[in-house]
Design an enzyme around this catalytic site. Structure first.
Site, PDB file in Angstrom:
ATOM      1  N   HIS A  40      68.271  42.442  60.284  1.00 28.63           N
ATOM      2  CA  HIS A  40      68.402  42.240  58.835  1.00 28.63           C
ATOM      3  C   HIS A  40      69.817  42.646  58.416  1.00 28.63           C
ATOM      4  O   HIS A  40      70.323  43.686  58.856  1.00 28.63           O
ATOM      5  CB  HIS A  40      67.430  43.141  58.066  1.00 28.63           C
ATOM      6  CG  HIS A  40      65.979  42.835  58.285  1.00 28.63           C
ATOM      7  ND1 HIS A  40      65.223  42.146  57.358  1.00 28.63           N
ATOM      8  CD2 HIS A  40      65.142  43.118  59.306  1.00 28.63           C
ATOM      9  CE1 HIS A  40      63.975  42.039  57.800  1.00 28.63           C
ATOM     10  NE2 HIS A  40      63.891  42.629  58.988  1.00 28.63           N
ATOM     11  N   ASP A  83      66.707  35.381  54.415  1.00 29.10           N
ATOM     12  CA  ASP A  83      65.316  35.823  54.454  1.00 29.10           C
ATOM     13  C   ASP A  83      64.556  35.129  53.320  1.00 29.10           C
ATOM     14  O   ASP A  83      65.064  34.989  52.216  1.00 29.10           O
ATOM     15  CB  ASP A  83      65.239  37.351  54.288  1.00 29.10           C
ATOM     16  CG  ASP A  83      63.873  37.906  54.651  1.00 29.10           C
ATOM     17  OD1 ASP A  83      63.779  38.622  55.666  1.00 29.10           O
ATOM     18  OD2 ASP A  83      62.892  37.611  53.928  1.00 29.10           O
ATOM     19  N   ILE A  84      63.341  34.714  53.608  1.00 32.17           N
ATOM     20  CA  ILE A  84      62.543  33.965  52.626  1.00 32.17           C
ATOM     21  C   ILE A  84      62.085  34.881  51.476  1.00 32.17           C
ATOM     22  O   ILE A  84      61.834  34.389  50.368  1.00 32.17           O
ATOM     23  CB  ILE A  84      61.358  33.272  53.332  1.00 32.17           C
ATOM     24  CG1 ILE A  84      60.881  32.060  52.536  1.00 32.17           C
ATOM     25  CG2 ILE A  84      60.209  34.225  53.613  1.00 32.17           C
ATOM     26  CD1 ILE A  84      59.965  31.132  53.334  1.00 32.17           C
ATOM     27  N   HIS A  87      65.149  40.233  65.507  1.00 26.50           N
ATOM     28  CA  HIS A  87      66.061  39.847  64.415  1.00 26.50           C
ATOM     29  C   HIS A  87      66.726  41.081  63.820  1.00 26.50           C
ATOM     30  O   HIS A  87      66.142  42.156  63.789  1.00 26.50           O
ATOM     31  CB  HIS A  87      65.324  39.051  63.334  1.00 26.50           C
ATOM     32  CG  HIS A  87      64.086  39.721  62.806  1.00 26.50           C
ATOM     33  ND1 HIS A  87      62.881  39.699  63.478  1.00 26.50           N
ATOM     34  CD2 HIS A  87      63.868  40.439  61.685  1.00 26.50           C
ATOM     35  CE1 HIS A  87      61.976  40.361  62.788  1.00 26.50           C
ATOM     36  NE2 HIS A  87      62.544  40.830  61.696  1.00 26.50           N
ATOM     37  N   GLY A  89      57.462  48.715  61.554  1.00 27.47           N
ATOM     38  CA  GLY A  89      57.413  47.781  60.429  1.00 27.47           C
ATOM     39  C   GLY A  89      57.683  46.334  60.806  1.00 27.47           C
ATOM     40  O   GLY A  89      57.882  45.487  59.938  1.00 27.47           O
ATOM     41  N   GLN A  90      57.703  46.048  62.115  1.00 32.43           N
ATOM     42  CA  GLN A  90      57.978  44.669  62.531  1.00 32.43           C
ATOM     43  C   GLN A  90      56.780  43.774  62.229  1.00 32.43           C
ATOM     44  O   GLN A  90      55.632  44.123  62.539  1.00 32.43           O
ATOM     45  CB  GLN A  90      58.301  44.617  64.032  1.00 32.43           C
ATOM     46  CG  GLN A  90      58.796  43.240  64.477  1.00 32.43           C
ATOM     47  CD  GLN A  90      59.279  43.225  65.920  1.00 32.43           C
ATOM     48  OE1 GLN A  90      59.170  44.230  66.642  1.00 32.43           O
ATOM     49  NE2 GLN A  90      59.820  42.094  66.329  1.00 32.43           N
TER      50      GLN A  90
HETATM   51  P1  5GP Z   1      60.269  42.294  60.003  1.00 32.25           P
HETATM   52  O1  5GP Z   1      59.513  41.689  61.161  1.00 32.25           O
HETATM   53  O2  5GP Z   1      61.672  42.654  60.348  1.00 32.25           O
HETATM   54  O3  5GP Z   1      59.570  43.459  59.374  1.00 32.25           O
HETATM   55  O4  5GP Z   1      60.332  41.243  58.826  1.00 32.25           O
HETATM   56  C1  5GP Z   1      60.405  39.860  59.038  1.00 32.25           C
HETATM   57  C2  5GP Z   1      61.237  39.253  57.944  1.00 32.25           C
HETATM   58  O5  5GP Z   1      61.185  37.851  58.108  1.00 32.25           O
HETATM   59  C3  5GP Z   1      60.727  39.556  56.525  1.00 32.25           C
HETATM   60  O6  5GP Z   1      61.800  40.104  55.754  1.00 32.25           O
HETATM   61  C4  5GP Z   1      60.271  38.194  56.002  1.00 32.25           C
HETATM   62  O7  5GP Z   1      60.534  38.019  54.631  1.00 32.25           O
HETATM   63  C5  5GP Z   1      61.067  37.229  56.854  1.00 32.25           C
HETATM   64  N1  5GP Z   1      60.382  35.963  57.082  1.00 32.25           N
HETATM   65  C6  5GP Z   1      59.088  35.792  57.500  1.00 32.25           C
HETATM   66  N2  5GP Z   1      58.794  34.491  57.628  1.00 32.25           N
HETATM   67  C7  5GP Z   1      59.936  33.808  57.302  1.00 32.25           C
HETATM   68  C8  5GP Z   1      60.246  32.419  57.250  1.00 32.25           C
HETATM   69  O8  5GP Z   1      59.443  31.538  57.531  1.00 32.25           O
HETATM   70  N3  5GP Z   1      61.518  32.099  56.885  1.00 32.25           N
HETATM   71  C9  5GP Z   1      62.451  33.045  56.558  1.00 32.25           C
HETATM   72  N4  5GP Z   1      63.658  32.600  56.207  1.00 32.25           N
HETATM   73  N5  5GP Z   1      62.176  34.360  56.594  1.00 32.25           N
HETATM   74  C10 5GP Z   1      60.934  34.748  56.951  1.00 32.25           C
END
Ligand code: 5GP
Ligand code: ZN
Length: 105
Positions: free
Chosen positions: A101, A30-31, A99, A92-93
């Site tokens: 985590h 994760d970034i 994906h 919270g998506q």
């Molecule tokens: P969610 O949709 O599950 O709430 O969170 C999306 C996750 O993707 C976040 O933890 C965010 O840090 C990660 N994320 C968003 N954009 C990128 C990216 O471009 N690269 C990576 N490696 N992670 C990302």
């Protein structure tokens, strides 16, 4: 070209720190890590969210889930780890490409 970030990562159009890939699944760091280890497991195929999955995704979901403990082991998370799947805005998506985590350490 798609504007889905994770499709672009899967296609190699955007960089990522990959830890696993095969013909169906990709896993990368994760970034913005929420812990020392924070991985994301995604299908190569675009699916908006868990709420958009049906019986045709059953094997893929099982494969993604079974990869989590393997990667956690590889990353040295001996005492356990957390998994999360955010679904929908209220869940919270933020990135609307399914994906899982994998968080720990
Ligand atoms: P969610 O949709 O599950 O709430 O969170 C999306 C996750 O993707 C976040 O933890 C965010 O840090 C990660 N994320 C968003 N954009 C990128 C990216 O471009 N690269 C990576 N490696 N992670 C990302
Ligand atoms: Zn996508």
């Amino acid at each position: 070209m798609t504007d889905c970030i994770f499709c672009r990562i899967a296609a190699g159009e955007l960089p990522s720190r990959k830890v696993y890939e095969d013909d169906e699944i990709l896993a990368f760091h994760d970034i913005h890590p929420a812990a020392p280890v924070h991985l994301l497991i995604i299908p190569r195929q675009h699916v908006d969210s868990l709420a958009h999955c049906d019986a045709s995704h059953q094997a893929l979901l099982g494969k993604m889930l079974l990869l989590a403990p393997r990667l956690a082991q590889d990353m040295g998370l001996k005492d356990g780890f957390k998994t999360a799947i955010h679904t929908g805005v209220a869940g919270g998506q933020v990135v609307f490409h399914l994906h899982i985590h994998v968080i720990g350490g």
